[in-house]
Scaffold this motif. Structure first.
Motif, PDB file in Angstrom:
ATOM      1  N   GLU A   1       0.810  -1.230   0.000  1.00  0.00           N
ATOM      2  CA  GLU A   1       0.000   0.000   0.000  1.00  0.00           C
ATOM      3  C   GLU A   1       0.839   1.275   0.000  1.00  0.00           C
ATOM      4  N   HIS A   2       2.144   1.155   0.209  1.00  0.00           N
ATOM      5  CA  HIS A   2       3.038   2.319   0.199  1.00  0.00           C
ATOM      6  C   HIS A   2       3.672   2.552  -1.170  1.00  0.00           C
ATOM      7  N   GLY A   3       3.370   1.644  -2.129  1.00  0.00           N
ATOM      8  CA  GLY A   3       3.940   1.766  -3.460  1.00  0.00           C
ATOM      9  C   GLY A   3       5.371   1.243  -3.548  1.00  0.00           C
ATOM     10  N   THR A   4       5.764   0.442  -2.559  1.00  0.00           N
ATOM     11  CA  THR A   4       7.090  -0.176  -2.571  1.00  0.00           C
ATOM     12  C   THR A   4       6.918  -1.693  -2.531  1.00  0.00           C
ATOM     13  N   VAL A   5       7.981  -2.406  -2.873  1.00  0.00           N
ATOM     14  CA  VAL A   5       7.886  -3.863  -2.891  1.00  0.00           C
ATOM     15  C   VAL A   5       7.647  -4.378  -1.480  1.00  0.00           C
ATOM     16  N   TYR A   6       6.645  -5.228  -1.351  1.00  0.00           N
ATOM     17  CA  TYR A   6       6.269  -5.861  -0.102  1.00  0.00           C
ATOM     18  C   TYR A   6       7.462  -6.695   0.405  1.00  0.00           C
ATOM     19  N   GLY A   7       7.806  -6.534   1.670  1.00  0.00           N
ATOM     20  CA  GLY A   7       8.956  -7.229   2.236  1.00  0.00           C
ATOM     21  C   GLY A   7       8.877  -8.737   2.096  1.00  0.00           C
ATOM     22  N   GLY A   8       7.689  -9.290   2.256  1.00  0.00           N
ATOM     23  CA  GLY A   8       7.522 -10.735   2.113  1.00  0.00           C
ATOM     24  C   GLY A   8       7.835 -11.218   0.710  1.00  0.00           C
ATOM     25  N   ARG A   9       7.565 -10.381  -0.275  1.00  0.00           N
ATOM     26  CA  ARG A   9       7.874 -10.730  -1.669  1.00  0.00           C
ATOM     27  C   ARG A   9       9.396 -10.805  -1.857  1.00  0.00           C
ATOM     28  N   ILE A  10      10.119  -9.851  -1.274  1.00  0.00           N
ATOM     29  CA  ILE A  10      11.584  -9.874  -1.362  1.00  0.00           C
ATOM     30  C   ILE A  10      12.125 -11.136  -0.697  1.00  0.00           C
ATOM     31  N   LEU A  11      11.607 -11.469   0.483  1.00  0.00           N
ATOM     32  CA  LEU A  11      12.076 -12.660   1.194  1.00  0.00           C
ATOM     33  C   LEU A  11      11.812 -13.927   0.385  1.00  0.00           C
ATOM     34  N   GLU A  12      10.672 -13.989  -0.271  1.00  0.00           N
ATOM     35  CA  GLU A  12      10.355 -15.140  -1.116  1.00  0.00           C
ATOM     36  C   GLU A  12      11.363 -15.265  -2.263  1.00  0.00           C
ATOM     37  N   LEU A  13      11.620 -14.163  -2.937  1.00  0.00           N
ATOM     38  CA  LEU A  13      12.538 -14.183  -4.079  1.00  0.00           C
ATOM     39  C   LEU A  13      13.959 -14.554  -3.660  1.00  0.00           C
ATOM     40  N   ILE A  14      14.432 -13.964  -2.575  1.00  0.00           N
ATOM     41  CA  ILE A  14      15.827 -14.210  -2.189  1.00  0.00           C
ATOM     42  C   ILE A  14      16.018 -15.616  -1.619  1.00  0.00           C
TER      43      ILE A  14
ATOM     44  N   VAL B   1      18.978  -9.468   8.541  1.00  0.00           N
ATOM     45  CA  VAL B   1      18.099  -8.998   7.469  1.00  0.00           C
ATOM     46  C   VAL B   1      18.041  -7.480   7.520  1.00  0.00           C
ATOM     47  N   GLN B   2      18.377  -6.840   6.395  1.00  0.00           N
ATOM     48  CA  GLN B   2      18.364  -5.385   6.319  1.00  0.00           C
ATOM     49  C   GLN B   2      17.615  -4.926   5.072  1.00  0.00           C
ATOM     50  N   PHE B   3      16.500  -4.257   5.287  1.00  0.00           N
ATOM     51  CA  PHE B   3      15.790  -3.589   4.203  1.00  0.00           C
ATOM     52  C   PHE B   3      16.366  -2.177   4.171  1.00  0.00           C
ATOM     53  N   LEU B   4      17.281  -1.917   3.281  1.00  0.00           N
ATOM     54  CA  LEU B   4      18.054  -0.680   3.300  1.00  0.00           C
ATOM     55  C   LEU B   4      17.383   0.465   2.536  1.00  0.00           C
ATOM     56  N   GLN B   5      16.851   0.171   1.368  1.00  0.00           N
ATOM     57  CA  GLN B   5      16.146   1.172   0.566  1.00  0.00           C
ATOM     58  C   GLN B   5      14.990   0.479  -0.137  1.00  0.00           C
ATOM     59  N   PRO B   6      13.885   1.180  -0.318  1.00  0.00           N
ATOM     60  CA  PRO B   6      12.732   0.542  -0.954  1.00  0.00           C
ATOM     61  C   PRO B   6      12.903   0.404  -2.467  1.00  0.00           C
TER      62      PRO B   6
END
Length: 169
Positions: free
Chosen positions: A23-36, A60-65
């Motif tokens: 909803e923030h217009g950025t990639v959902y964190g769970g989607r990144i975790l799935e891909l990686i 785990v570091q979400f550094l930039q959206p």
């Protein structure tokens, strides 16, 4: 026998699409975790050459959206091995496709364990081939010790977790 980090390197690029966004217009964190997790499992299996399962993710570091018009270049390689465990470092580099600007958006370590308890990791160590790899391999034993301590503390929490139906308490 030792293995070179680059022999385990797995790379893929994912273009950010609307279905990846929260909803923030950025990639959902769970989607990144799935891909990686999928990417890193390839690196782990290049060392194990047998079925591995995800045991943990740490640092785990979400550094930039990541946003629309970005791509996510995922790189994963093995940074340490135990008897049955394999540590994989993952980084995700973003690229804004309209400008070409690149940024480090995400990093973490994932530990995999060989699924068959009768099998062991067939290599005894990793050989770095870049400054980044030398730095990460140098920290492996410290991270491994941190995980041991953390597992002991987490076991206390796990032991305290109730399996009772919440509506019957």
């Amino acid at each position: 026998m030792q293995a070179k980090c680059n022999d385990t390197l797995s790379i893929s690029v994912h273009r950010v699409l609307n279905d990846d966004l929260n909803e923030h217009g950025t990639v959902y964190g769970g989607r990144i975790l799935e891909l990686i997790d999928g990417e890193a499992s390839i690196a782990a299996m290049r060392v194990a050459r047998t079925v591995v399962v995800t045991a943990s993710m740490d640092h785990v570091q979400f550094l930039q959206p990541f946003k629309l018009q970005d791509s996510m270049c995922m790189e994963a390689y093995v940074t340490g091995v135990g008897h049955r465990s394999i540590e994989v470092f993952v980084k995700v580099i973003g690229e804004h496709l309209m400008t070409g600007a690149r940024f480090l958006g995400f990093t973490c370590f994932i530990t995999y364990v060989i699924a068959d308890p009768k099998k062991a990791v067939p290599v005894t160590g990793m050989v770095p081939e870049s400054d980044e790899q030398r730095t990460l391999l140098a920290g492996y034993e410290g991270r491994r010790q941190e995980r041991r301590v953390s597992r002991q503390a987490e076991q206390q929490i796990t032991d305290a977790v109730s399996l009772d139906f919440p509506w019957r308490r």
